[in-house]
Write an enzyme that holds these catalytic residues in place. Structure first.
Site, PDB file in Angstrom:
ATOM      1  N   LYS A   1      11.557  -0.583  -2.187  1.00  0.00           N
ATOM      2  CA  LYS A   1      11.194   0.748  -1.687  1.00  0.00           C
ATOM      3  C   LYS A   1      12.278   1.798  -1.922  1.00  0.00           C
ATOM      4  O   LYS A   1      11.965   2.984  -2.098  1.00  0.00           O
ATOM      5  CB  LYS A   1      10.845   0.679  -0.193  1.00  0.00           C
ATOM      6  CG  LYS A   1       9.627  -0.179   0.124  1.00  0.00           C
ATOM      7  CD  LYS A   1       8.351   0.382  -0.495  1.00  0.00           C
ATOM      8  CE  LYS A   1       7.146  -0.487  -0.196  1.00  0.00           C
ATOM      9  NZ  LYS A   1       5.900  -0.003  -0.812  1.00  0.00           N
TER      10      LYS A   1
ATOM     11  N   GLU B   1       5.148   7.415   5.730  1.00  0.00           N
ATOM     12  CA  GLU B   1       4.365   6.395   6.435  1.00  0.00           C
ATOM     13  C   GLU B   1       5.079   5.059   6.217  1.00  0.00           C
ATOM     14  O   GLU B   1       5.876   4.930   5.280  1.00  0.00           O
ATOM     15  CB  GLU B   1       2.945   6.335   5.848  1.00  0.00           C
ATOM     16  CG  GLU B   1       2.769   5.452   4.619  1.00  0.00           C
ATOM     17  CD  GLU B   1       3.415   6.019   3.348  1.00  0.00           C
ATOM     18  OE1 GLU B   1       4.023   7.115   3.392  1.00  0.00           O
ATOM     19  OE2 GLU B   1       3.313   5.352   2.305  1.00  0.00           O
TER      20      GLU B   1
ATOM     21  N   SER C   1       9.879  -8.710  -4.309  1.00  0.00           N
ATOM     22  CA  SER C   1       9.869  -7.314  -3.848  1.00  0.00           C
ATOM     23  C   SER C   1      10.703  -7.098  -2.584  1.00  0.00           C
ATOM     24  O   SER C   1      11.183  -5.984  -2.358  1.00  0.00           O
ATOM     25  CB  SER C   1       8.433  -6.863  -3.604  1.00  0.00           C
ATOM     26  OG  SER C   1       7.774  -7.757  -2.711  1.00  0.00           O
TER      27      SER C   1
HETATM   28  C1  LIG Z   1       4.368   2.139   2.152  1.00  0.00           C
HETATM   29  C2  LIG Z   1       3.713   1.062   2.918  1.00  0.00           C
HETATM   30  C3  LIG Z   1       4.104  -0.306   2.455  1.00  0.00           C
HETATM   31  C4  LIG Z   1       5.249  -0.984   2.844  1.00  0.00           C
HETATM   32  N1  LIG Z   1       5.639  -2.161   2.233  1.00  0.00           N
HETATM   33  C5  LIG Z   1       5.001  -2.756   1.309  1.00  0.00           C
HETATM   34  C6  LIG Z   1       5.597  -3.902   0.612  1.00  0.00           C
HETATM   35  C7  LIG Z   1       4.960  -4.439  -0.530  1.00  0.00           C
HETATM   36  C8  LIG Z   1       3.624  -3.928  -1.010  1.00  0.00           C
HETATM   37  O1  LIG Z   1       3.724  -2.580  -1.359  1.00  0.00           O
HETATM   38  P1  LIG Z   1       3.485  -2.116  -2.880  1.00  0.00           P
HETATM   39  O2  LIG Z   1       4.635  -2.643  -3.674  1.00  0.00           O
HETATM   40  O3  LIG Z   1       3.487  -0.631  -2.853  1.00  0.00           O
HETATM   41  O4  LIG Z   1       2.171  -2.720  -3.301  1.00  0.00           O
HETATM   42  C9  LIG Z   1       5.552  -5.468  -1.224  1.00  0.00           C
HETATM   43  N2  LIG Z   1       6.738  -5.991  -0.840  1.00  0.00           N
HETATM   44  C10 LIG Z   1       7.370  -5.523   0.255  1.00  0.00           C
HETATM   45  C11 LIG Z   1       8.675  -6.134   0.652  1.00  0.00           C
HETATM   46  C12 LIG Z   1       6.820  -4.471   1.005  1.00  0.00           C
HETATM   47  O5  LIG Z   1       7.463  -4.019   2.101  1.00  0.00           O
HETATM   48  C13 LIG Z   1       6.180  -0.521   3.871  1.00  0.00           C
HETATM   49  O6  LIG Z   1       5.836   0.325   4.668  1.00  0.00           O
HETATM   50  O7  LIG Z   1       7.340  -1.011   3.866  1.00  0.00           O
END
Ligand SMILES: CC/C=C(/N=C/c1c(COP(=O)(O)O)cnc(C)c1O)C(=O)O
Length: 387
Positions: free
Chosen positions: A81, A103, A370
Site C-alpha cells: 500500500k 478508506e 502483498s
Molecule cells: C484499500 C482497501 C484494502 C486494503 N487492503 C487490501 C490488501 C490486499 C488487497 O488489495 P488490492 O491489492 O488492492 O487488491 C492485498 N494484500 C494486503 C496485505 C492488503 O491489505 C486496506 O485497507 O488495507
C-alpha cells in the site's frame, strides 16, 4: 479512461471538476522524470527496491515449478500500500492540497496513508467499517499512533465498501483543500490508472530481478485480488508478454457457490459501483450484494476496471481460494518459509502452489507477497488448531 467497456466516471456532477483537476495533475507527472526522481528519493524510507527470492521448501512441497516471492510485505508499514500512498501524496502536494482522507479495510492502506501524512505534514482522516475496526484492531492502533483520525463507519455491512461510501461523501464537501488517496485500483477515472501506475513498481522490479536471477521472464505471476491494486501492479508490466501467465486469486469465502464470498470476477456480473463500470457482486435488481471473506482487504463487492478488461480479453485468469484454503496457504508459507503473510496474501500463496503443481520443474512462478500477517494473528489463532 476506458479499459474496453470498463472504467469511466459514473459520478455526480459535483465531482467532475475535481476528477478533471486530478487527471490534469496526474498527466503532468506520469512521464515527468523529475517527479519519478522525487518518488525514488523516498526509496530508502519505503524499503525499495524490494526483495525477490526463491521459496525452496514451498517449491519442494509443490513438486513442480520454482516458486519465487516478491516481498512487498517487507516494505515500510508492511504491505504494497505504501507504493500508492507515497505517489498520491506527492501528487496531492503538487495540487496544493493540505488535507488527506482515505478508506481502509485491512487497515494496511490506512496505516500507509497515515504514515505518509505524518512524513509530509498533512492532516489525515481514515474511514473504516466498524467490523474492520474490530478485526484489524492492531492497525487501528497504529493509525492513531501515527497521528491520524479514524472514523468508524457503522452503515451497511460495516466493511470496506461502506468505508469507500463514507470517504467519498466526506470528500465531495471539501474538494478544494482535500485529496482522497484511494487505496485500490477502483473508483472513477483517473483513480484506477493512478493506482496501477504507482503499484507497477512491483512488476517492473520483478521483471528485472527475474531476468537477472534466471535469465528469463517468469512463466506465471500470481497475486490476490481485492480491489486489484497489487495484482494490477504485478500484472501490468507483463501484460504485453504473452509467455507470462497472469493469475489472480479472489476471496472464495465459504465457496463461490454460496452467498458468502467476495469473488467478484469469478462470480459477479457487469455493473457500476463507486463511480466505475466494472464487475460487481449484485442481485438481479442491481443491488450490490453483501460479501464475506476472512480477510478484510479482499472483502469487497467490486474490482478494478482494468482487471475486468483482462478477464474479458482473457489476458489474465481469475480463480478463487476459500477461507479454508487461505488458511492452508497461511500455514504452509509460515511453516515452510518462516514468513507469516497477511490473510489476503495467503489466498495468493494457496493459488500459486496449486498452479506450480501443474507446471514443469525449471519453470518459474512469482507470488506477490502483498503484506505481513501481524494484523491477522488474533483471527488465525482460533483456526490454528484445525490447520
Ligand atoms: C484499500 C482497501 C484494502 C486494503 N487492503 C487490501 C490488501 C490486499 C488487497 O488489495 P488490492 O491489492 O488492492 O487488491 C492485498 N494484500 C494486503 C496485505 C492488503 O491489505 C486496506 O485497507 O488495507
Amino acid at each position: 479512461a476506458r479499459f474496453g467497456e470498463f472504467g469511466g466516471q459514473y459520478v455526480p456532477e459535483s465531482l467532475m471538476d475535481c476528477l478533471s483537476e486530478l487527471e490534469e495533475g496526474f498527466n503532468k507527472i506520469k512521464d515527468d522524470p523529475a517527479f519519478w526522481e522525487e518518488y525514488r528519493s523516498y526509496y530508502p524510507y519505503m524499503g525499495r527496491p524490494g526483495q525477490l527470492h526463491l521459496a525452496q521448501r514451498l517449491t519442494d512441497h509443490a513438486g513442480g515449478a520454482n516458486i519465487w516471492l516478491k516481498r512487498e510485505d517487507l516494505n515500510h508499514t508492511g504491505s504494497h500500500k505504501i507504493n500508492n500512498a507515497l505517489g498520491q501524496i506527492l501528487l496531492a502536494r503538487r495540487l496544493g492540497k493540505t488535507e488527506i482522507i482515505a478508506e481502509t479495510g485491512a487497515g494496511q492502506h490506512g496505516v500507509a496513508t497515515a504514515t505518509v501524512c505524518a512524513k509530509f505534514g498533512m492532516k489525515c482522516t481514515i474511514y473504516m467499517g466498524g467490523e474492520d475496526v474490530r478485526r484489524q484492531a492492531l492497525n487501528v492502533f497504529r493509525i492513531k499512533l501515527l497521528g491520524a483520525d479514524v472514523v468508524a463507519v457503522e452503515a451497511g455491512s460495516r466493511t470496506l465498501r461502506d468505508a469507500v461510501n463514507e470517504a467519498m461523501r466526506a470528500w465531495v464537501v471539501k474538494l478544494d483543500t482535500t485529496h482522497y488517496i484511494i487505496g485500490s485500483a477502483i473508483g472513477p477515472h483517473p483513480f484506477p490508472t493512478i493506482v496501477r501506475t504507482f503499484q507497477s513498481v512491483i512488476g517492473d522490479e520483478t521483471r528485472a530481478q527475474m531476468l537477472e536471477k534466471r535469465g528469463k521472464l517468469p512463466d506465471a505471476v500470481v497475486a490476490c485480488v481485492g480491489g486489484g491494486s497489487n495484482a494490477a501492479g504485478m500484472f501490468y508490466p507483463f501484460s504485453n508478454d504473452p509467455s507470462v501467465k497472469l493469475l489472480g486469486i479472489e476471496a472464495g469465502g465459504d465457496g463461490v457457490d454460496t452467498a458468502r464470498h467476495s469473488a467478484t470476477l469469478s462470480g459477479g456480473s457487469i455493473g457500476v459501483l463507486h463511480g466505475v463500470r466494472t464487475y460487481v457482486l449484485q442481485d438481479r435488481h442491481g443491488q450490490i450484494s453483501d460479501t464475506h471473506s476472512v480477510s478484510a482487504g479482499l472483502d469487497y463487492p467490486g474490482v478494478g476496471p482494468e482487471l475486468s478488461s483482462w478477464k474479458d480479453n482473457q489476458r489474465a485468469k481469475f480463480v478463487s481460494a476459500t477461507d479454508a484454503q487461505a488458511f492452508i496457504g497461511f500455514r504452509l508459507i509460515s511453516q515452510l518459509e518462516g514468513i507469516i503473510p497477511a490473510l489476503e496474501t495467503a489466498h495468493a500463496v494457496y493459488g500459486a502452489i496449486e498452479l506450480a503443481k501443474t507446471m514443469e520443474k525449471g519453470q518459474d512462478v512469482v507470488i506477490c507477497v502483498s503484506g505481513r500477517g501481524d494484523k491477522d494473528v488474533q483471527s488465525v489463532a482460533d483456526e490454528l488448531p484445525k490447520l
